[in-house]
Design a protein around this motif. Structure first.
Motif, PDB file in Angstrom:
ATOM      1  N   ALA A  25       0.859  -1.093  -0.078  1.00 23.66           N
ATOM      2  CA  ALA A  25       0.003   0.016  -0.025  1.00 23.66           C
ATOM      3  C   ALA A  25       0.748   1.513  -0.004  1.00 23.66           C
ATOM      4  O   ALA A  25       0.378   2.171  -0.303  1.00 23.66           O
ATOM      5  CB  ALA A  25      -0.966   0.015   1.280  1.00 23.66           C
ATOM      6  N   TRP A  26       2.172   1.149   0.253  1.00 19.89           N
ATOM      7  CA  TRP A  26       2.978   2.345   0.300  1.00 19.89           C
ATOM      8  C   TRP A  26       3.370   2.548  -1.176  1.00 19.89           C
ATOM      9  O   TRP A  26       3.351   3.552  -1.469  1.00 19.89           O
ATOM     10  CB  TRP A  26       4.217   1.987   1.041  1.00 19.89           C
ATOM     11  N   GLY A  33       0.927  -5.034   5.973  1.00 18.06           N
ATOM     12  CA  GLY A  33      -0.616  -4.923   5.259  1.00 18.06           C
ATOM     13  C   GLY A  33      -1.122  -3.824   5.937  1.00 18.06           C
ATOM     14  O   GLY A  33      -0.826  -2.690   5.719  1.00 18.06           O
ATOM     15  N   GLU A  34      -2.404  -3.944   6.695  1.00 17.88           N
ATOM     16  CA  GLU A  34      -3.031  -2.896   7.457  1.00 17.88           C
ATOM     17  C   GLU A  34      -2.033  -2.486   8.624  1.00 17.88           C
ATOM     18  O   GLU A  34      -1.190  -3.357   8.917  1.00 17.88           O
ATOM     19  CB  GLU A  34      -4.371  -3.512   7.808  1.00 17.88           C
ATOM     20  N   TRP A  35      -2.464  -1.405   9.229  1.00 17.83           N
ATOM     21  CA  TRP A  35      -1.453  -0.788  10.124  1.00 17.83           C
ATOM     22  C   TRP A  35      -2.210  -0.164  11.317  1.00 17.83           C
ATOM     23  O   TRP A  35      -3.201   0.446  10.922  1.00 17.83           O
ATOM     24  CB  TRP A  35      -0.557   0.237   9.526  1.00 17.83           C
ATOM     25  N   PHE A  62      -6.322  -6.133  -2.255  1.00 15.67           N
ATOM     26  CA  PHE A  62      -7.132  -4.945  -2.423  1.00 15.67           C
ATOM     27  C   PHE A  62      -6.354  -3.874  -3.324  1.00 15.67           C
ATOM     28  O   PHE A  62      -6.851  -3.331  -4.147  1.00 15.67           O
ATOM     29  CB  PHE A  62      -7.609  -4.475  -1.180  1.00 15.67           C
ATOM     30  N   TYR A  63      -4.942  -3.695  -2.740  1.00 13.02           N
ATOM     31  CA  TYR A  63      -4.204  -2.593  -3.436  1.00 13.02           C
ATOM     32  C   TYR A  63      -3.830  -3.043  -4.605  1.00 13.02           C
ATOM     33  O   TYR A  63      -3.664  -2.040  -5.677  1.00 13.02           O
ATOM     34  CB  TYR A  63      -3.369  -2.167  -2.538  1.00 13.02           C
ATOM     35  N   PHE A  64      -3.470  -4.056  -5.005  1.00 11.84           N
ATOM     36  CA  PHE A  64      -3.317  -4.546  -6.270  1.00 11.84           C
ATOM     37  C   PHE A  64      -4.478  -4.420  -7.318  1.00 11.84           C
ATOM     38  O   PHE A  64      -4.207  -3.677  -8.229  1.00 11.84           O
ATOM     39  CB  PHE A  64      -2.830  -6.178  -6.338  1.00 11.84           C
TER      40      PHE A  64
END
Length: 710
Positions: A360-361, A424-426, A441-443
């Motif tokens: 996600a970054w 992943g989530e943070w 999801f981010y893909f």
């Protein structure tokens, strides 16, 4: 001093760094581009008749940061030129060369992370004037130039943007003074006309949570003096001063907030003061984190341009500030930090090792140009970054399995999986949703953006290929993460991400019901980390659950934005709990719901940049009014709605050059007036029909007053 800029030039990847590959083997020093920014000033009005002189003070900055999670480029460098054009058209150029001389300044130590030590006894009055005796100065040392290409500044530099007087001063039992400035800023404290004996040293510590550095000043005993640091900033709402000479008075100190200059472009207010305060503390946290033409994760501990935090918050930033040149520069930094061979986009730009990131970054290279295009209508932003999007998608595909699920597990040279490269989530208030769910999801999100970008650029074949890949990925996500037994994709943001993608019609009611149940089980609170929170409120609003979005934001106990206010915060935080940094803007990304949904002003992606505006408020019974306006590229656009006992009022402003579709909450068209007459009969509006509890009208530029009888 020429100009009012500070901490210049803006931060970039200045060049290759000695030992970088051996120190941080997981990101190679082979970025797409290296550059050093310069600034130009008109100095004509600074000249005097006769002899003139120019001098420079040189600090370390991010070129030589000296911190374990950063990597420096070497000792500081300076390049200067003075261009002179005479009345007869001839020109001269004075350059910094080995005829220049140098000397130790009163600044004994300056480091971005550690602070500044200033010894006024080492001042040399008149050092930058032509009559100064510089015979004792040494010839400058010629240094190797950075590999970076010299380029002009594109974003504004940092400036002093706010000045604060002390709110209170307290003398402690040990003789120290404790000073409160009321709100947390990043910047410094200026002394005003302060006098002390020669050699007298005062030390200032700053109360910004986590490390912020210290400031030391030593008097020269030559009368009243004023001083402020030059090459670093501190984070604080208050300070403690040791060994102040005499009695400390309010007029002795000014706190100066410093950040990359961005103009506040928007106004937001509601009848709920909690929402106003949440919006206010997020704004301050965001500007506290803008230095050197980048947005950092936190302005004290790490100070690095993390791309994950950046992409989460960017829509919110663009809805509050004029950031066209800011993001033009920072998005270019991300593109230029990409590994051309693999397509990998690192966790920060300009790159520093930091604490890591994940899928996600790097996704910022897709998300941020698209949000920029949506907000400002700049097609060249998509043109400049489309191949960067393609490269990152190509990189992500190396981690996609045969079932279409992406799960990044980047390893080091020993084969060990690197946690800090695969996040992943943070910072969720509960359990984090699975990493492969976030990665997939981010893909999908990046591929979806690439497909829309290709359409805008007229690349039909590539658009269709990306659309197909996005759909394949969406289906893989649904198959992998949906539980038929629970009718859910899971708490902590699973259902939020799934609804954002679009669940199959046969699952929709179950997933929606599961989401409602989860929120109610948490007493109306959100349960998401930074990526789930980015979509939490908007997903609820777009699925008929706006009242739940309002309830979640209207909380003052943990986890909630309001809880931070209850704790006395003047900025937003890193964790929903009291852990970590107290100055992180990342969770604020989801607050764009306040403007896009609650107030109800959105861009139209078919005609972006507010060329065509969609006004569709989603009022709640608890609010009497909401107002939001923004100075768009066409001018001021805005909406104010009032929820009165018998009427619903909507005041709309559409700038010249724009058109708008206006959704007025109404039971039927006959109850709606505009400018005092029936809207359907008005010559200035065009009734389009009824849609899901709204009367829909098309309007041109101008000011409109719609009223709907209840």
């Amino acid at each position: 001093k020429v100009g009012d800029d500070v901490l210049v030039p803006n931060q970039t990847n200045y060049g290759k760094r000695p030992g970088l590959n051996t120190s941080y083997i997981n990101v190679q020093d082979d970025f797409r581009r290296y550059k050093v920014m310069y600034l130009a000033y008109d100095v004509k009005d600074y000249l005097t008749q006769g002899k003139n002189a120019i001098g420079s003070m040189l600090g370390n900055g991010f070129y030589n940061p000296a911190k374990f999670w950063t990597e420096g480029y070497g000792s500081p460098r300076f390049l200067g030129q003075v261009h002179i054009t005479y009345k007869d058209g001839t020109e001269d150029v004075i350059v910094s060369d080995d005829s220049w001389k140098a000397s130790q300044s009163p600044i004994l130590m300056d480091m971005v992370y550690y602070g500044e030590v200033y010894d006024a006894r080492k001042e040399q009055p008149g050092w930058s004037t032509p009559d100064f005796d510089q015979s004792s100065w040494e010839p400058v040392a010629k240094r190797k130039a950075p590999e970076g290409e010299l380029v002009a500044h594109t974003a504004y530099p940092d400036k002093v943007t706010e000045r604060l007087e002390p709110v209170s001063i307290e003398k402690l039992e040990n003789g120290n003074y404790k000073v409160d400035f009321g709100v947390e800023i990043s910047g410094w404290v200026r002394f005003n006309n302060v006098e002390g004996p020669e050699g007298h040293q005062i030390d200032i510590s700053f109360n910004g949570n986590l490390y912020s550095g210290d400031n030391t000043y030593i008097f020269n005993g030559k009368g009243p003096t004023s001083y402020a640091p030059r090459f670093n900033w501190f984070v604080f709402s208050g300070i403690e001063i040791k060994n102040w000479p005499g009695e400390l008075k309010k007029e002795h100190l000014t706190a100066e907030a410093v950040n990359t200059y961005v103009e506040e472009s928007a106004v937001f207010e509601t009848s709920n003061q909690l929402f106003n305060d949440i919006n206010k503390i997020w704004r301050r946290s965001q500007t506290d984190n803008m230095h050197g033409g980048i947005a950092s994760d936190c302005p004290h501990r790490e100070r690095s341009g993390y791309t994950g935090d950046g992409q989460v918050a960017c829509s919110m930033v663009m809805h509050n500030f004029d950031t066209k040149n800011f993001y033009y520069k920072w998005i270019q930094d991300m593109y230029e930090a990409q590994n051309v061979e693999t397509g990998y986009v690192p966790n920060g730009a300009p790159w520093q090792p930091g604490c890591g990131g994940g899928v996600a970054w790097g996704a910022a290279i897709c998300i941020m140009p698209w949000e920029f295009y949506t907000q400002y209508g700049a097609l060249d932003m998509l043109e400049d970054n489309y191949d960067g999007m393609q490269g990152y998608i190509r990189y992500m595909q190396t981690w996609v399995d045969q079932d279409g699920i992406m799960f990044s597990q980047r390893r080091n040279g020993s084969g060990e999986i690197l946690k800090w490269f695969n996040l992943g989530e943070w910072v969720s208030p509960g359990e984090l949703i699975p990493d492969d769910m976030v990665h997939t999801f981010y893909f999908w999100h990046c591929v979806e953006i690439a497909s829309k970008t290709a359409r805008k650029l007229g690349k039909k074949g590539e658009a269709e290929a990306y659309e197909s890949l996005a759909e394949t990925t969406r289906q893989a996500f649904m198959k992998k993460f949906y539980s038929p037994e629970t009718g859910s994709y899971g708490k902590g943001g699973g259902n939020i991400l799934a609804l954002r993608m679009g669940v199959p019609p046969g699952q929709y009611e179950q997933v929606k019901a599961a989401l409602i149940a989860d929120i109610k089980a948490d007493d109306g609170h959100l349960d998401t980390g930074i990526f789930g929170t980015r979509f939490f409120f908007e997903v609820l609003a777009s699925n008929g659950l706006n009242a739940l979005a309002y309830e979640a934001l209207n909380k003052t106990d943990e986890p909630s934005f309001g809880h931070w206010l209850e704790l006395g915060s003047t900025t937003t935080r890193e964790h929903w709990s009291e852990d970590g940094s107290f100055n992180h803007p990342m969770f604020g990304g989801g607050l764009v719901w306040l403007y896009k949904n609650l107030a109800g002003m959105q861009t139209d992606i078919a005609n972006p940049g507010y060329k065509h505006i969609i006004f569709r408020p989603q009022p709640v019974d608890e609010l009497d009014f909401v107002t939001y306006s923004n100075n768009t590229i066409y001018g001021q656009a805005g909406i104010t709605w009032k929820n009165l006992p018998n009427d619903f009022h909507m005041d709309i402003t559409v700038p010249v050059g724009s058109t708008a579709t206006v959704y007025v909450p109404a039971s039927e068209k006959e109850v709606v007036t505009e400018g005092g007459e029936k809207a359907e009969n008005s010559a200035s509006v065009n009734f389009k029909g009824m849609e899901e509890g709204y009367a829909v009208f098309e309007v041109g530029s101008g000011n409109y007053n719609f009223v709907a009888k209840k």
